[in-house]
Scaffold this motif. Sequence first.
Motif, PDB file in Angstrom:
ATOM      1  N   ASN A   5      22.370   5.405  -6.832  1.00  0.00           N
ATOM      2  CA  ASN A   5      22.269   6.103  -8.018  1.00  0.00           C
ATOM      3  C   ASN A   5      22.965   7.533  -7.899  1.00  0.00           C
ATOM      4  O   ASN A   5      22.993   8.016  -9.128  1.00  0.00           O
ATOM      5  N   LYS A   6      22.879   8.242  -6.861  1.00  0.00           N
ATOM      6  CA  LYS A   6      23.258   9.759  -6.761  1.00  0.00           C
ATOM      7  C   LYS A   6      24.740   9.979  -7.053  1.00  0.00           C
ATOM      8  O   LYS A   6      25.183  10.959  -7.697  1.00  0.00           O
ATOM      9  N   PHE A   7      25.714   8.636  -6.998  1.00  0.00           N
ATOM     10  CA  PHE A   7      27.024   8.573  -7.408  1.00  0.00           C
ATOM     11  C   PHE A   7      27.149   8.358  -8.814  1.00  0.00           C
ATOM     12  O   PHE A   7      26.611   7.449  -9.471  1.00  0.00           O
ATOM     13  N   ASP A   8      27.995   9.227  -9.447  1.00  0.00           N
ATOM     14  CA  ASP A   8      28.451   8.898 -10.899  1.00  0.00           C
ATOM     15  C   ASP A   8      29.262   7.604 -11.000  1.00  0.00           C
ATOM     16  O   ASP A   8      30.186   7.454 -10.140  1.00  0.00           O
ATOM     17  N   GLU A   9      28.946   6.943 -12.041  1.00  0.00           N
ATOM     18  CA  GLU A   9      29.653   5.485 -12.275  1.00  0.00           C
ATOM     19  C   GLU A   9      30.914   6.021 -13.275  1.00  0.00           C
ATOM     20  O   GLU A   9      30.497   6.596 -14.403  1.00  0.00           O
ATOM     21  N   VAL A  10      32.022   5.174 -12.912  1.00  0.00           N
ATOM     22  CA  VAL A  10      33.167   5.305 -14.022  1.00  0.00           C
ATOM     23  C   VAL A  10      33.313   3.727 -14.420  1.00  0.00           C
ATOM     24  O   VAL A  10      33.579   2.910 -13.666  1.00  0.00           O
ATOM     25  N   GLN A  11      33.382   3.863 -15.727  1.00  0.00           N
ATOM     26  CA  GLN A  11      33.952   2.467 -16.102  1.00  0.00           C
ATOM     27  C   GLN A  11      35.372   2.591 -16.583  1.00  0.00           C
ATOM     28  O   GLN A  11      35.720   3.443 -17.312  1.00  0.00           O
ATOM     29  N   LEU A  12      36.171   1.474 -16.143  1.00  0.00           N
ATOM     30  CA  LEU A  12      37.647   1.752 -16.515  1.00  0.00           C
ATOM     31  C   LEU A  12      37.899   0.062 -16.709  1.00  0.00           C
ATOM     32  O   LEU A  12      38.112  -0.698 -15.887  1.00  0.00           O
ATOM     33  N   LEU A  13      38.233  -0.043 -18.086  1.00  0.00           N
ATOM     34  CA  LEU A  13      38.794  -1.329 -18.692  1.00  0.00           C
ATOM     35  C   LEU A  13      37.781  -2.411 -18.137  1.00  0.00           C
ATOM     36  O   LEU A  13      37.929  -3.722 -17.685  1.00  0.00           O
ATOM     37  N   GLY A  14      36.249  -2.126 -18.264  1.00  0.00           N
ATOM     38  CA  GLY A  14      35.304  -3.410 -17.959  1.00  0.00           C
ATOM     39  C   GLY A  14      34.904  -3.320 -16.428  1.00  0.00           C
ATOM     40  O   GLY A  14      34.007  -4.053 -16.163  1.00  0.00           O
ATOM     41  N   THR A  15      35.502  -2.288 -15.636  1.00  0.00           N
ATOM     42  CA  THR A  15      35.415  -2.550 -14.105  1.00  0.00           C
ATOM     43  C   THR A  15      34.924  -1.299 -13.859  1.00  0.00           C
ATOM     44  O   THR A  15      35.380  -0.310 -14.160  1.00  0.00           O
ATOM     45  N   ARG A  16      33.850  -1.083 -12.833  1.00  0.00           N
ATOM     46  CA  ARG A  16      33.193   0.117 -12.578  1.00  0.00           C
ATOM     47  C   ARG A  16      33.572   0.553 -11.078  1.00  0.00           C
ATOM     48  O   ARG A  16      33.839  -0.206 -10.378  1.00  0.00           O
ATOM     49  N   PHE A  17      33.525   1.764 -10.881  1.00  0.00           N
ATOM     50  CA  PHE A  17      33.729   2.386  -9.577  1.00  0.00           C
ATOM     51  C   PHE A  17      32.808   3.478  -9.456  1.00  0.00           C
ATOM     52  O   PHE A  17      32.461   4.171 -10.583  1.00  0.00           O
TER      53      PHE A  17
END
Length: 265
Positions: A5-17
Amino acid sequence: GTEVNKFDEVQLLGTRFHKLRVYELIDYIIKAAKQKNKVTVSNVNIRAINFACKLPWYQEFINKSNLVFCDGFGVLLGAKMCGCNLNSSHRMTCPDYIENLALACERDNVSLFILAGKPGIVDEAITKLKSVAPNLIVEGHHGYFNKYGKDNELVIQRINKFKPDILYVGFGMPIQENWIRQNIDAIEAKVFLPLGACLDFYTGSVYRGPRWMTESGFEWLTRFFTEPKRLWERYIVGNPLFFSRIFLQLLQKRFKKLTRVTSRY
C-alpha cells in the motif's frame, strides 16, 4: 507485513504497476521471503503491456501480483504521457540489481533457486553470484525442459527438495508467467519472481549494449541489432503499437471531456 500500500499504483492501458525504486524492491522481496504466504512479484515493459492488451489471463496475472515493478523506459514514457509523475529511478532491470539481491539474501539468510537459461548458463550465473556473495544459499536448474508432464514434475520435485525462499523463473514472457500460474500451488517457495532473459545478460552470453545506451532507454536497439530475426516483431511492431494505444487512450479521454463540456451547454 509486506505492505504494498505504501507504493503508488500506476494504471496503464488497464495494467497496473507500482512506483518504487530498486532498493525498495529488494527490501520487499526479502521481507516477503520471510512470510508464510506465497507472493508473486512481476514486472512490466512494453512487451508485457502489449501481451496484457491481448491476453486476458496475462493481464490478470500482472494485476493480481503482489508487487509489479517497471522494467522498461517505454512504459515510463507512456505513463508520463498519461500524466504520471515518474523518473528513471522508477525503472529497474534484473541484470542491474541481481547482485544486490544476492547480497541481501546472503545477509538475511534467504535462499534462492534460479530456474532459467540454457544448460550451463545457470551454473555460470551462480558462480558469478557466489563470487559477490560467497555464503549465498543458492541452487539452480536450466529452463530448457518440457513444461508439462514428467519433466515438469521432476523439476518441481527438485525445487521442493531445496524449499527456496525465492524462486527466480526465467523462460521469457509470457511462458514464465503462465508456468508460475499453473504450478504455484505445487511449489514450496515463498516469492515467485519472473526473470526474463536476465541470466543471458548477467553472464555476458548476450550483449546488452554500452552502459550509456542501457541507461538512456536504447537497450532495445542493441538487442534488435544483435538478434534482428528474433526480435524485429517485438520492437519494430511492438513499440509503435504500444504508443498508438497510449495515443488512442489519450484521445478518447480528451473526447469524453469535450462531450461532457458541450453537453453542459
